[in-house]
Design a protein around this motif. Structure first.
Motif, PDB file in Angstrom:
ATOM      1  N   GLN A 145       0.838  -1.209   0.000  1.00 25.20           N
ATOM      2  CA  GLN A 145       0.000   0.000   0.000  1.00 25.20           C
ATOM      3  C   GLN A 145       0.873   1.259   0.000  1.00 25.20           C
ATOM      4  N   LYS A 146       1.984   1.194   0.715  1.00 29.63           N
ATOM      5  CA  LYS A 146       2.924   2.336   0.720  1.00 29.63           C
ATOM      6  C   LYS A 146       3.482   2.562  -0.683  1.00 29.63           C
ATOM      7  N   LEU A 147       3.861   1.459  -1.323  1.00 33.87           N
ATOM      8  CA  LEU A 147       4.382   1.533  -2.686  1.00 33.87           C
ATOM      9  C   LEU A 147       3.314   2.077  -3.633  1.00 33.87           C
ATOM     10  N   ASN A 164      -4.949   4.526  -0.614  1.00 31.19           N
ATOM     11  CA  ASN A 164      -3.748   3.797  -0.172  1.00 31.19           C
ATOM     12  C   ASN A 164      -3.259   4.330   1.172  1.00 31.19           C
ATOM     13  N   LEU A 165      -3.343   5.641   1.325  1.00 27.78           N
ATOM     14  CA  LEU A 165      -2.901   6.290   2.566  1.00 27.78           C
ATOM     15  C   LEU A 165      -3.786   5.859   3.740  1.00 27.78           C
ATOM     16  N   LYS A 166      -5.082   5.800   3.511  1.00 23.81           N
ATOM     17  CA  LYS A 166      -6.023   5.374   4.569  1.00 23.81           C
ATOM     18  C   LYS A 166      -5.782   3.930   4.991  1.00 23.81           C
ATOM     19  N   ALA A 167      -5.299   3.138   4.029  1.00 20.48           N
ATOM     20  CA  ALA A 167      -5.066   1.715   4.316  1.00 20.48           C
ATOM     21  C   ALA A 167      -3.866   1.490   5.232  1.00 20.48           C
ATOM     22  N   ILE A 168      -3.002   2.492   5.364  1.00 20.97           N
ATOM     23  CA  ILE A 168      -1.813   2.324   6.227  1.00 20.97           C
ATOM     24  C   ILE A 168      -1.852   3.280   7.422  1.00 20.97           C
ATOM     25  N   ASN A 169      -3.012   3.823   7.711  1.00 24.09           N
ATOM     26  CA  ASN A 169      -3.184   4.834   8.767  1.00 24.09           C
ATOM     27  C   ASN A 169      -2.602   4.376  10.110  1.00 24.09           C
ATOM     28  N   ASN A 170      -1.499   5.027  10.499  1.00 26.60           N
ATOM     29  CA  ASN A 170      -0.863   4.721  11.777  1.00 26.60           C
ATOM     30  C   ASN A 170       0.043   5.896  12.137  1.00 26.60           C
ATOM     31  N   SER A 171      -0.438   6.753  13.027  1.00 25.18           N
ATOM     32  CA  SER A 171       0.270   8.006  13.334  1.00 25.18           C
ATOM     33  C   SER A 171       1.595   7.809  14.083  1.00 25.18           C
ATOM     34  N   SER A 172       1.910   6.572  14.444  1.00 19.37           N
ATOM     35  CA  SER A 172       3.200   6.315  15.104  1.00 19.37           C
ATOM     36  C   SER A 172       4.175   5.610  14.162  1.00 19.37           C
ATOM     37  N   LEU A 177       3.816   8.639   8.340  1.00 15.51           N
ATOM     38  CA  LEU A 177       3.984  10.074   8.606  1.00 15.51           C
ATOM     39  C   LEU A 177       4.620  10.819   7.423  1.00 15.51           C
ATOM     40  N   VAL A 178       5.651  10.214   6.819  1.00 11.91           N
ATOM     41  CA  VAL A 178       6.293  10.916   5.693  1.00 11.91           C
ATOM     42  C   VAL A 178       5.354  10.986   4.491  1.00 11.91           C
ATOM     43  N   ARG A 179       4.494   9.975   4.363  1.00 13.30           N
ATOM     44  CA  ARG A 179       3.559   9.987   3.224  1.00 13.30           C
ATOM     45  C   ARG A 179       2.396  10.939   3.455  1.00 13.30           C
ATOM     46  N   ILE A 180       1.888  11.014   4.668  1.00 12.76           N
ATOM     47  CA  ILE A 180       0.803  11.963   4.917  1.00 12.76           C
ATOM     48  C   ILE A 180       1.341  13.396   4.918  1.00 12.76           C
ATOM     49  N   SER A 181       2.628  13.545   5.224  1.00 15.20           N
ATOM     50  CA  SER A 181       3.279  14.855   5.085  1.00 15.20           C
ATOM     51  C   SER A 181       3.287  15.259   3.615  1.00 15.20           C
ATOM     52  N   LYS A 182       3.683  14.319   2.758  1.00 13.47           N
ATOM     53  CA  LYS A 182       3.692  14.587   1.309  1.00 13.47           C
ATOM     54  C   LYS A 182       2.289  14.907   0.811  1.00 13.47           C
ATOM     55  N   MET A 197       6.341  15.905   9.225  1.00 15.12           N
ATOM     56  CA  MET A 197       7.722  15.503   8.951  1.00 15.12           C
ATOM     57  C   MET A 197       8.569  15.608  10.223  1.00 15.12           C
ATOM     58  N   GLU A 198       8.252  16.584  11.076  1.00  7.35           N
ATOM     59  CA  GLU A 198       8.939  16.710  12.368  1.00  7.35           C
ATOM     60  C   GLU A 198       8.688  15.463  13.223  1.00  7.35           C
ATOM     61  N   LYS A 199       7.454  14.963  13.209  1.00  8.74           N
ATOM     62  CA  LYS A 199       7.121  13.758  13.969  1.00  8.74           C
ATOM     63  C   LYS A 199       7.896  12.551  13.433  1.00  8.74           C
ATOM     64  N   ALA A 200       7.986  12.482  12.099  1.00 12.19           N
ATOM     65  CA  ALA A 200       8.747  11.393  11.482  1.00 12.19           C
ATOM     66  C   ALA A 200      10.218  11.489  11.875  1.00 12.19           C
ATOM     67  N   LYS A 201      10.737  12.703  11.898  1.00  9.94           N
ATOM     68  CA  LYS A 201      12.131  12.940  12.298  1.00  9.94           C
ATOM     69  C   LYS A 201      12.382  12.428  13.713  1.00  9.94           C
ATOM     70  N   ASN A 202      11.449  12.707  14.617  1.00 10.54           N
ATOM     71  CA  ASN A 202      11.596  12.279  16.013  1.00 10.54           C
ATOM     72  C   ASN A 202      11.642  10.761  16.129  1.00 10.54           C
ATOM     73  N   ILE A 203      10.856  10.079  15.295  1.00  8.74           N
ATOM     74  CA  ILE A 203      10.876   8.605  15.291  1.00  8.74           C
ATOM     75  C   ILE A 203      12.222   8.103  14.795  1.00  8.74           C
TER      76      ILE A 203
END
Length: 431
Positions: A145-147, A164-172, A177-182, A197-203
């Motif tokens: 789904q990410k692909l 596709n984005l809804k199918a991988i919905n997971n805010s952690s 995170l990088v895809r919903i940022s895009k 993207m800041e949240k993704a950076k923290n992970i």
């Protein structure tokens, strides 16, 4: 005598003020990034090359171990990222084709890897076929789904991409995170895109993943630059370089700041020349051509454009530089027909607002402003927030005497001069 003294004081005050303004406009510092320009060794490249030698020996000793091919392909892909040499991307493709044929296209991980290779080559429709094949097999559904999101975004299939984005919905999840940022960047919500993207950076930091940290830092450099926070953009590029001293993308970002924000063409060219010795790709010639145009140096501009096309003629980059070629050809009345031919191919391969903008812009430069407007209003208006597309749109509106529609676009464009580059500043003012 008093008048002369007065004039002297006024002149001195003006010079001090000018000096202060120039100083306040300066964000970059040679002391901070010079060390990255002077590095002679490349530890990341050396490590990948050693890995290739190691795994090639293992495969030569046991050619029935097909999994080694994917590991080799992954390392060749990293070598391409590090050097910009497209032969490594093609080598990775060759290895992945061998692997997929050996597995009879039944291993989803290998299928996805080949699809990602095709994305890098701008062979998006072929990538979509592979992604759908992986989806039918079903194993590792979230990764597929990410692909699919990535491919659908490239193809302009935004409704499907959202699903596709809804199918991988997971805010952690970093990848989500990088895809919903895009996605938010695509919608024009830059503030939310940066926050995500800041949240993704923290992970990435939490997981101590150096590669993902560098990736998020450089992306935050881009996003903050687009948002007008040039200082934060510069700081993030430096953060990326601290972890990966040979990160050419971040160095290129700093070169852009020197050119577009500081208008320091000498320093921008010095940075570009240093990077291109280690990571030589055609787009560096285009950047130098832009700088030469700003300097009113027509000879240097033409020399860099010729070097760009010479590189494309010498090395097969496939469809990877079609967009750049179309924009160059469109700006010259003598080659605008070539731009139209490329734009038509791009629309077939990749029916995005970007591709339709190329088509509209080509028709405009061929003198058919009405056709340009028809295409732009149907396929571009309200579908993209990219400043370059909006500049083309405003220009097409002006040619069609639809002046009422220009004012709000012009206001946005004036706020996007940094992203667009100084060469368009006067043209935007004249809209």
């Amino acid at each position: 005598m008093r008048t002369i003294q007065k004039l002297s004081i006024l002149l001195l005050s003006a010079l001090v003020l000018l000096s202060c303004n120039q100083k306040s406009n300066t964000i970059t510092s040679q002391k901070e990034y010079n060390k990255y320009l002077e590095i002679k060794d490349n530890k990341s490249k050396a490590f990948v090359e050693d890995e290739i030698v190691f795994w090639q020996k293992k495969f030569d000793a046991a050619p029935n171990q097909i999994s080694y091919l994917s590991i080799l392909a992954s390392n060749y892909s990293k070598l391409f990222e590090n050097t910009g040499n497209v032969k490594y991307l093609y080598k990775a493709e060759d290895l992945l084709l061998q692997s997929n044929e050996a597995y009879n296209y039944s291993a989803v991980g290998t299928i996805r890897s080949l699809a990602r290779n095709y994305i890098s080559q701008h062979r998006f429709k072929e990538a979509l076929v592979l992604a759908n094949k992986a989806a039918v097999i079903g194993e590792g559904g979230k990764e597929t789904q990410k692909l699919l999101f990535d491919v659908n975004m490239e193809l302009g299939n935004y409704t499907q991409a959202e699903q596709n984005l809804k199918a991988i919905n997971n805010s952690s999840d970093f990848d989500y995170l990088v895809r919903i940022s895009k996605w938010n960047d695509h919608l024009g919500d830059l503030k939310t895109a940066i926050s995500l993207m800041e949240k993704a950076k923290n992970i990435a930091i939490l997981n101590e993943n150096k590669y993902l940290q560098v990736w998020t830092y450089s992306n935050l450099g881009d996003l903050n630059g687009h948002a007008g926070d040039i200082q934060k953009s510069y700081d993030y590029y430096l953060k990326a370089l601290e972890l990966e001293p040979n990160h050419s993308y971040s160095l290129k970002g700093i070169a852009w700041i020197a050119f577009s924000h500081e208008r320091n063409t000498v320093e921008a060219k010095r940075i570009i020349d240093a990077i291109s010795k280690k990571h030589n790709t055609p787009d560096f010639y285009l950047l130098k051509a832009q700088i030469a145009e700003f300097e009113n140096n027509t000879m240097a501009k033409n020399e860099n454009l010729n070097a760009y096309f010479q590189m494309l003629n010498t090395i097969n980059y496939g469809e990877m530089y079609n967009k750049y070629n179309a924009l160059i050809y469109a700006d010259d009345k003598n080659t605008a027909v070539k731009a139209l031919e490329i734009a038509k191919i791009e629309v077939q391969h990749r029916p995005t607002p970007d591709s339709y903008d190329l088509l509209a812009w080509s028709y405009y430069n061929l003198g058919d402003a009405e056709k340009a407007l028809e295409i732009a209003e149907k396929y571009v208006v309200g579908k993209s927030f990219e400043p370059k597309l909006n500049y083309h749109l405003a220009t097409i509106y002006k040619a069609n005497k639809e002046t009422v529609k220009i004012a709000p676009i012009k206001a946005e464009l004036l706020n996007s001069i940094y992203e667009l580059g100084p060469n368009l500043e006067q043209k935007i003012s004249n809209l």
